[in-house]
Design a protein around this motif. Structure first.
Motif, mmCIF file in Angstrom:
data_model
loop_
_atom_site.group_PDB
_atom_site.id
_atom_site.type_symbol
_atom_site.label_atom_id
_atom_site.label_comp_id
_atom_site.label_asym_id
_atom_site.label_seq_id
_atom_site.Cartn_x
_atom_site.Cartn_y
_atom_site.Cartn_z
ATOM 1 N N GLN A 99 1.018 -1.235 0.056
ATOM 2 C CA GLN A 99 0.029 0.127 -0.445
ATOM 3 C C GLN A 99 1.115 1.578 -0.041
ATOM 4 O OE1 GLN A 99 -2.683 -0.222 3.650
ATOM 5 N NE2 GLN A 99 -3.372 -2.405 2.586
ATOM 6 N N GLY A 100 0.532 2.318 -0.501
ATOM 7 C CA GLY A 100 0.866 3.768 -0.201
ATOM 8 C C GLY A 100 1.625 4.452 -1.305
ATOM 9 N N ASN A 172 -7.482 4.010 3.449
ATOM 10 C CA ASN A 172 -7.059 2.718 1.862
ATOM 11 C C ASN A 172 -8.480 1.513 1.574
ATOM 12 O OD1 ASN A 172 -4.756 1.506 0.993
ATOM 13 N ND2 ASN A 172 -5.325 -0.681 1.602
ATOM 14 N N THR A 173 -9.403 1.604 2.162
ATOM 15 C CA THR A 173 -10.367 0.773 1.563
ATOM 16 C C THR A 173 -11.866 2.023 0.937
ATOM 17 O OG1 THR A 173 -11.479 1.159 3.938
ATOM 18 C CG2 THR A 173 -10.020 -0.979 2.561
ATOM 19 N N ILE A 178 -8.519 8.416 -4.313
ATOM 20 C CA ILE A 178 -7.571 7.746 -4.694
ATOM 21 C C ILE A 178 -5.873 7.446 -4.230
ATOM 22 C CG2 ILE A 178 -6.530 8.350 -7.300
ATOM 23 C CD1 ILE A 178 -9.141 10.103 -8.067
ATOM 24 N N PHE A 179 -5.910 8.213 -3.281
ATOM 25 C CA PHE A 179 -4.509 7.894 -3.100
ATOM 26 C C PHE A 179 -4.506 8.962 -2.215
ATOM 27 C CE2 PHE A 179 0.381 9.683 -2.847
ATOM 28 C CZ PHE A 179 1.055 8.223 -2.687
ATOM 29 N N SER A 180 -3.768 9.168 -0.399
ATOM 30 C CA SER A 180 -3.708 9.769 0.555
ATOM 31 C C SER A 180 -1.825 9.328 1.350
ATOM 32 C CB SER A 180 -4.841 8.809 1.353
ATOM 33 O OG SER A 180 -4.361 7.556 1.963
ATOM 34 N N THR A 299 -5.300 10.045 12.412
ATOM 35 C CA THR A 299 -6.289 9.835 11.086
ATOM 36 C C THR A 299 -5.206 10.363 9.368
ATOM 37 O OG1 THR A 299 -5.871 12.596 11.685
ATOM 38 C CG2 THR A 299 -7.930 11.003 12.120
ATOM 39 N N ASP A 300 -5.522 9.266 7.996
ATOM 40 C CA ASP A 300 -4.741 9.808 7.090
ATOM 41 C C ASP A 300 -5.551 11.268 6.444
ATOM 42 O OD1 ASP A 300 -3.770 7.299 7.707
ATOM 43 O OD2 ASP A 300 -5.580 5.997 6.304
ATOM 44 N N ALA A 301 -4.515 11.362 5.776
ATOM 45 C CA ALA A 301 -4.617 12.690 4.856
ATOM 46 C C ALA A 301 -4.662 12.663 3.468
ATOM 47 C CB ALA A 301 -3.357 13.946 4.661
#
Length: 470
Positions: A99-100, A172-173, A178-180, A299-301
């Motif tokens: 991932q990533g 991610n889900t 589209i991208f984080s 938290t994701d960005a």
């Protein structure tokens, strides 16, 4: 950021040497695709900030003649950027085993962003050749939209779906992302909720005014034409508005839910706690439980969202003069529906706020949607630059309505005397820059669309030259 070229050097070193690797051609190409992607993104940033820049496609050393070359024209650079992002799309895999990492769909999203920027910049700055980029934006956006890989995040909860995108621990889900950038406890963390709560700036009246009002007949109208809008109280301003407003800016009635306090909002300068110079408090990205973690927030960005691609698509179509009702329905109206807003039509009512700009009302509404949906995602400034709307930065910066009766209220007894107001149409609003030298700032049409080349750069290479007006 700035005149820093380290990322470019890394990309060029990889692209010069990747074919030496004794591995499958397809695997090598995947890695080359990443380098093409980041070189395209790098040069987008440089052109946005400086216009003409040196285009370098190979690694340099201290004897390279390119160190002392003049800048290349922005058109030449952006045409190279377009080639790079096309190479990235061709070489990158649809997915990685880890991932990533950027894949071909992320590259399509970047191409959509690049081409909308360059196409509209060329159009509104009268540089010519705009349609090539606008059509490329439509093509890249269409590829993503028809891929079936992404959709808007929605649970039918219009009061929270939007904000959920910015306070989630795992994007991610999420079908919209589209991208984080991922954040993980013990690996990489941040303090975003702390920054938001304690910020020294605040949303402005001009921004808040752009949120449409929901009318009794089911339509949505600008505040100047609304029959449901009122700002007679600080709370009333949030009634009958686009549901995203309360997910981005604090409704004072939601203080206990959002901040878990009962001190009374808004907090103005001079009052204890986290004061806002405008009286409006940003809450996008804020989560109370994350706030308790201080610098260990995870938290994701979000970096590229499907919503942006949909808005890129419809803006490009509209600027090309090709937008249809079907185009609206498969792009901007999906974004509006997610937030509980009625559909946009091809002939929206003209907002008096923008009457003097000579714009088609459809373009105005598409730009409004970008401002609302994509706010605080580092896109607004460059939107104004590409639209040649720098003059919007000359506007007087106003905050909430704040009447003498409000100042006399015991709730606001501690408000500083530095909080000044000005009268607009018989109502008083906080004049944010009344005591600041920035009050007299002036955006120069001949100068401020570009940043200056650093003086130390010119001293090392006079051929670089300076941008106009600097």
């Amino acid at each position: 950021v700035g005149w820093n070229w380290g990322i470019l050097r890394k990309c060029n070193i990889l692209l010069k040497n990747y074919n030496k690797a004794q591995i499958l051609e397809s695997v090598k190409n995947n890695y080359a695709g990443e380098a093409y992607f980041f070189r395209a993104w790098f040069y987008l940033d440089k052109v946005q900030n400086f216009g003409d820049v040196p285009y370098v496609s190979k690694p340099l050393d201290n004897t390279s003649e390119e160190l002392f070359q003049a800048r290349d024209p922005r058109k030449k650079v952006m045409d190279s950027v377009l080639r790079d992002i096309d190479m990235a799309i061709a070489y990158l895999p649809a997915s990685w085993s880890t991932q990533g990492r950027v894949n071909k769909y992320v590259a399509m999203a970047l191409k959509s962003r690049i081409c909308l920027y360059e196409g509209t910049y060329r159009k509104y700055h009268n540089l010519g050749d705009s349609e090539k980029y606008l059509n490329q934006c439509v093509d890249a956006s269409t590829q993503l939209m028809s891929s079936g890989k992404y959709s808007l995040y929605k649970t039918a909860n219009t009061s929270s779906d939007y904000k959920t995108l910015f306070v989630s621990k795992d994007l991610n889900t999420n079908p919209e992302i589209i991208f984080s950038r991922a954040y993980v406890q013990g690996v990489l963390t941040h303090n975003m909720s702390g920054y938001v709560a304690s910020q020294l700036a605040g949303p402005t009246k001009d921004f808040v005014d752009d949120f449409l009002c929901l009318e009794n007949d089911g339509s949505a109208k600008p505040i100047a034409l609304s029959g449901t809008y009122s700002n007679n109280t600080m709370e009333a301003e949030f009634n009958n508005r686009d549901p995203r407003l309360k997910q981005i800016v604090l409704d004072p009635r939601d203080e206990q839910v959002v901040f878990k306090t009962q001190v009374g909002y808004p907090r103005l300068q001079g009052m204890q706690g986290n004061a806002s110079p405008t009286g409006y408090h940003l809450i996008k990205y804020y989560d109370y439980n994350q706030m308790l973690l201080s610098t260990n927030q995870d938290t994701d960005a979000p970096l590229f969202r499907f919503a942006e691609v949909l808005l890129n698509y419809i803006e490009a179509k509209a600027v090309l003069g090709q937008a249809s009702a079907a185009d609206l329905d498969k792009s901007i109206n999906l974004v509006r529906k997610r937030s509980g807003m009625p559909d946009l039509t091809l002939t929206p009512v003209a907002d008096p706020k923008y009457a003097g700009l000579g714009l088609d009302p459809l373009i105005v509404e598409i730009r409004r949607e970008r401002r609302v949906e994509l706010c605080y995602e580092q896109l607004r400034y460059q939107d104004l630059m590409r639209w040649k709307m720098g003059s919007q930065l000359n506007k007087q910066v106003l905050g909430i309505r704040f009447e003498p009766s409000d100042r006399a209220n015991a709730k606001f007894a501690a408000v500083s005397n530095s909080v000044k107001t000005t009268t607009v149409n018989g109502k008083n609003y906080i004049d944010v820059l009344a005591s600041s030298e920035l009050r007299n700032r002036k955006f120069s049409e001949s100068k401020n669309y570009l940043f200056p080349i650093p003086v130390n750069v010119i001293s090392k290479n006079p051929a670089i030259g300076q941008n106009p007006g600097w």
